[in-house]
Scaffold this motif. Structure first.
Motif, PDB file in Angstrom:
ATOM      1  N   ALA A 199       0.858  -1.177   0.000  1.00 56.70           N
ATOM      2  CA  ALA A 199       0.000   0.000   0.000  1.00 56.70           C
ATOM      3  C   ALA A 199       0.897   1.230   0.000  1.00 56.70           C
ATOM      4  O   ALA A 199       1.980   1.231   0.584  1.00 56.70           O
ATOM      5  CB  ALA A 199      -0.912   0.017   1.228  1.00 56.70           C
TER       6      ALA A 199
ATOM      7  N   LEU B 197      -1.727   8.344  -0.284  1.00 57.55           N
ATOM      8  CA  LEU B 197      -2.376   8.680  -1.561  1.00 57.55           C
ATOM      9  C   LEU B 197      -2.996  10.070  -1.469  1.00 57.55           C
ATOM     10  O   LEU B 197      -3.809  10.342  -0.581  1.00 57.55           O
ATOM     11  CB  LEU B 197      -3.462   7.662  -1.891  1.00 57.55           C
TER      12      LEU B 197
ATOM     13  N   ASP C  27      -4.729   1.917   2.096  1.00 55.77           N
ATOM     14  CA  ASP C  27      -5.122   2.872   1.051  1.00 55.77           C
ATOM     15  C   ASP C  27      -6.612   2.887   0.745  1.00 55.77           C
ATOM     16  O   ASP C  27      -7.060   3.700  -0.078  1.00 55.77           O
ATOM     17  CB  ASP C  27      -4.375   2.552  -0.263  1.00 55.77           C
TER      18      ASP C  27
END
Length: 202
Positions: free
Chosen positions: A42, A46, A99
């Motif tokens: 992951a 983000l 994520d």
């Protein structure tokens, strides 16, 4: 790791995107998320500035918060940009699901950039209030009752995302709604052999 050049997604709101381009970017993002899941990693942070448009592809940068199984005992070194993260994310949230919250939100924002480039600002404002732990949820409620149907849709998405612990948010499936997946997961948990076993009849 190779040097990557491109335009950060954070600069896209200043462009007039077509619906086709926005849809393409959202599909590219979903494909990228599947690749990370299949690799068992992951990204951990983000956000728009960490996603670059390079040619016809999306590329991720800044892997300082990346999850890999070999580093599990160390915990998450950072909690990521709060404008894209679960309000209750903690350092102990360090697993392949890391994520999932961000993926659902970013996919929605990318898909609808051509329709409303200001959605991110509204989402960030909502998450800022949710991190404060207020019981009124003023901003979230205002999104859910907004006259713009797209804003209402985002409000519903944020409601589903923030009401569940990070580890119970399902992986991104762009062809299905989050509400549908959550409902299915809830039914599965209560099936015989699931997490919540039915009580035996007397």
């Amino acid at each position: 790791m190779d040097w990557v050049e491109g335009v950060p997604v954070s600069e896209l709101p200043s462009f007039k995107l077509t619906d086709a381009v926005a849809s393409y970017l959202a599909d590219q993002f979903a494909t990228m998320m599947r690749a990370l899941k299949q690799a068992g990693i992951a990204h951990g942070d983000l956000e728009f500035s960490n996603i670059l448009i390079s040619g016809f592809d999306l590329k991720l940068v800044d892997y300082d918060s990346m999850f890999v199984a070999e580093l599990l005992k160390l915990g998450s070194p950072e909690l990521g940009n709060p404008g894209f993260q679960h309000p209750k994310r903690r350092a102990t949230d360090y697993a392949p699901y890391l994520d999932n919250f961000s993926a659902w939100l970013i996919h929605f924002l990318l898909r609808n950039l051509s329709l409303n480039p200001n959605l991110f600002e509204l989402a960030a404002l909502c998450l800022q209030e949710e991190r404060q732990g207020t019981a009124e949820h003023v901003t979230l409620r205002s999104l859910e009752s907004h006259p713009d149907s797209l804003v209402r849709k985002m409000g519903s998405l944020l409601r589903h995302l923030t009401e569940r612990p990070l580890h119970l948010i399902p992986d991104l499936h762009p062809d299905e709604s989050l509400a549908t997946l959550i409902s299915r997961d809830s039914r599965d948990l209560h099936k015989p052999g699931g997490l919540f076993k039915r009580k035996p009849k007397p």
